[in-house]
Design a protein around this motif. Structure first.
Motif, PDB file in Angstrom:
ATOM      1  N   GLY A  20       0.808  -1.359   0.100  1.00 41.95           N
ATOM      2  CA  GLY A  20      -0.153   0.036  -0.096  1.00 41.95           C
ATOM      3  C   GLY A  20       0.754   1.377  -0.064  1.00 41.95           C
ATOM      4  N   PRO A  21       0.525   2.207   0.730  1.00 35.46           N
ATOM      5  CA  PRO A  21       1.145   3.413   0.858  1.00 35.46           C
ATOM      6  C   PRO A  21       2.586   3.539   1.625  1.00 35.46           C
ATOM      7  CG  PRO A  21      -1.013   3.944   1.324  1.00 35.46           C
ATOM      8  CD  PRO A  21      -0.754   2.441   1.598  1.00 35.46           C
ATOM      9  N   GLY A  22       2.942   2.210   2.141  1.00 37.25           N
ATOM     10  CA  GLY A  22       4.362   2.071   2.430  1.00 37.25           C
ATOM     11  C   GLY A  22       4.867   2.249   3.530  1.00 37.25           C
ATOM     12  N   ARG A  23       3.890   2.577   4.675  1.00 34.57           N
ATOM     13  CA  ARG A  23       4.357   2.809   6.133  1.00 34.57           C
ATOM     14  C   ARG A  23       5.281   1.787   6.739  1.00 34.57           C
ATOM     15  NH1 ARG A  23       3.621   6.638   9.786  1.00 34.57           N
ATOM     16  NH2 ARG A  23       1.638   7.465   8.306  1.00 34.57           N
ATOM     17  N   VAL A  60      16.326  -2.679   9.009  1.00 36.51           N
ATOM     18  CA  VAL A  60      15.790  -3.626   8.162  1.00 36.51           C
ATOM     19  C   VAL A  60      16.039  -3.449   6.777  1.00 36.51           C
ATOM     20  CG1 VAL A  60      14.217  -5.439   7.483  1.00 36.51           C
ATOM     21  CG2 VAL A  60      14.359  -4.839  10.061  1.00 36.51           C
ATOM     22  N   LYS A  61      16.658  -4.111   5.800  1.00 35.11           N
ATOM     23  CA  LYS A  61      16.536  -3.804   4.305  1.00 35.11           C
ATOM     24  C   LYS A  61      15.245  -4.310   3.875  1.00 35.11           C
ATOM     25  CE  LYS A  61      21.573  -4.931   4.103  1.00 35.11           C
ATOM     26  NZ  LYS A  61      22.423  -5.727   3.842  1.00 35.11           N
ATOM     27  N   ALA A  62      14.204  -3.453   3.909  1.00 36.90           N
ATOM     28  CA  ALA A  62      12.948  -3.687   3.539  1.00 36.90           C
ATOM     29  C   ALA A  62      12.376  -3.508   2.291  1.00 36.90           C
ATOM     30  CB  ALA A  62      11.956  -3.102   4.511  1.00 36.90           C
ATOM     31  N   VAL A  63      11.661  -4.248   1.564  1.00 33.11           N
ATOM     32  CA  VAL A  63      11.074  -3.994   0.188  1.00 33.11           C
ATOM     33  C   VAL A  63       9.703  -4.297   0.236  1.00 33.11           C
ATOM     34  CG1 VAL A  63      11.069  -4.763  -2.202  1.00 33.11           C
ATOM     35  CG2 VAL A  63      13.200  -5.005  -0.750  1.00 33.11           C
ATOM     36  N   GLY A  64       9.097  -3.077  -0.418  1.00 35.82           N
ATOM     37  CA  GLY A  64       7.641  -3.128  -0.300  1.00 35.82           C
ATOM     38  C   GLY A  64       7.109  -3.244  -1.778  1.00 35.82           C
ATOM     39  N   PRO A  90      10.990   8.410  -0.190  1.00 36.72           N
ATOM     40  CA  PRO A  90      11.670   8.324  -1.226  1.00 36.72           C
ATOM     41  C   PRO A  90      12.941   7.384  -1.160  1.00 36.72           C
ATOM     42  CG  PRO A  90      11.682  10.446  -0.116  1.00 36.72           C
ATOM     43  CD  PRO A  90      10.757   9.750   0.185  1.00 36.72           C
ATOM     44  N   GLU A  91      13.392   7.234  -0.181  1.00 37.57           N
ATOM     45  CA  GLU A  91      14.592   6.298   0.181  1.00 37.57           C
ATOM     46  C   GLU A  91      14.287   5.157   0.312  1.00 37.57           C
ATOM     47  OE1 GLU A  91      17.436   8.054   0.179  1.00 37.57           O
ATOM     48  OE2 GLU A  91      16.215   9.907  -0.176  1.00 37.57           O
ATOM     49  N   ALA A  92      13.042   4.440   0.443  1.00 41.93           N
ATOM     50  CA  ALA A  92      12.726   3.284   0.545  1.00 41.93           C
ATOM     51  C   ALA A  92      12.814   2.591  -0.928  1.00 41.93           C
ATOM     52  CB  ALA A  92      11.301   2.868   1.213  1.00 41.93           C
ATOM     53  N   ASP A  93      12.567   1.077  -0.819  1.00 39.69           N
ATOM     54  CA  ASP A  93      12.678   0.089  -2.022  1.00 39.69           C
ATOM     55  C   ASP A  93      11.094  -0.035  -2.236  1.00 39.69           C
ATOM     56  OD1 ASP A  93      13.048  -1.384  -3.956  1.00 39.69           O
ATOM     57  OD2 ASP A  93      14.729  -2.359  -2.992  1.00 39.69           O
ATOM     58  N   PHE A  94      10.544   0.445  -3.201  1.00 42.52           N
ATOM     59  CA  PHE A  94       9.166  -0.116  -3.528  1.00 42.52           C
ATOM     60  C   PHE A  94       9.078  -0.372  -5.110  1.00 42.52           C
ATOM     61  CE2 PHE A  94       8.381   3.511  -0.286  1.00 42.52           C
ATOM     62  CZ  PHE A  94       7.683   2.414   0.653  1.00 42.52           C
TER      63      PHE A  94
END
Length: 256
Positions: A53-56, A66-70, A86-90
């Protein structure tokens, strides 16, 4: 949110608003935190949040090191998530094809996803593929047939709840988590139930959505829908609204 027929799914215009509202409900922060604890991932480890979803959740896992991927099948959802974090991996992907390498993540999380899947077994096969041996999986969601609402007309309320449940691909998926995980070969199963009790007007949009969903199926009339929603509004104004929403959380370990 994820649904498979997924790739062509049309998202309701207000879905992001509803997801944001759900994340602000009392107890929602604690519920997410509990899901991260059961996932058992920490700094330097990796996890995928399916139907992000919106990534929270991805952002919160990242804050834990954690190296998290959405992943989400909706381009719109991924666009919103990237704009907020913007820094996260989606990545755009559905629960059946995660576009991750075999044995590449330590944790797999899916929140309010499996009730939208026509083939949950297929999603768990994919979870097994991407999880490392000994990796953890956490599933979280509601059983759509198990929503408790006080009303002057319990028979109508029952009809509304069940008719709305039948609009989802797997309304009883949450009660099936344990058996689904067992069938998929996972070990060390735990299941928890966290019930939220709501008595204020914040839940009126959810209640109205239940009634409108039931009306759309023909299970109730327009007049019944309007009357039931009006009753719930009166209850909210008089501090007499009551809704109990059990959330089921299952966790397990991939075979080593």
């Amino acid at each position: 949110m994820t649904k498979e027929t997924e790739q062509t799914r049309q998202l309701p215009g207000d879905l992001i608003t509803l997801l944001d509202a759900a994340e602000r409900l009392p107890g929602a922060d604690e519920l997410r935190a509990r899901s991260y604890d059961l996932l058992g991932v920490g700094p330097g480890m990796s996890a995928v949040d399916v139907g992000c979803g919106p990534g929270r959740a991805v952002a919160e896992l990242t804050e834990r090191g954690v190296k998290a991927v959405g992943v989400d099948p909706s381009e719109r959802m991924i666009s919103v998530a990237r704009g907020r974090w913007p820094e996260a991996d989606f990545r755009i992907a559905g629960a059946y094809e995660l576009a991750l390498a075999d044995s590449s993540v330590d944790g797999y999380r899916a929140d309010k996803v499996f009730h939208e899947l026509a083939e949950p077994e297929r999603a768990l096969t994919e979870a097994r593929r991407v999880l490392r041996p000994g990796g953890r999986i956490t599933l979280l969601g509601q059983d759509w047939d198990t929503i408790v609402i006080d009303s002057d007309d319990p028979a109508l309320t029952r009809s509304i709840v069940h008719a709305r449940a039948d609009l989802t691909a797997g309304p009883r998926a949450a009660r099936q988590y344990r058996n689904l995980l067992l069938d998929a070969g996972f070990d060390d199963m735990t299941v928890e139930v966290h019930t939220g009790v709501f008595t204020g007007p914040a839940m009126l949009p959810l209640l109205a959505g239940l009634a409108e969903g039931a009306r759309s199926t023909g299970a109730i009339t327009n007049e019944q829908s309007d009357s039931w929603i009006a009753e719930q509004r009166v209850r909210a104004e008089a501090d007499r609204l009551f809704l109990a929403l059990p959330m089921f959380m299952a966790a397990a370990t991939a075979p080593r």
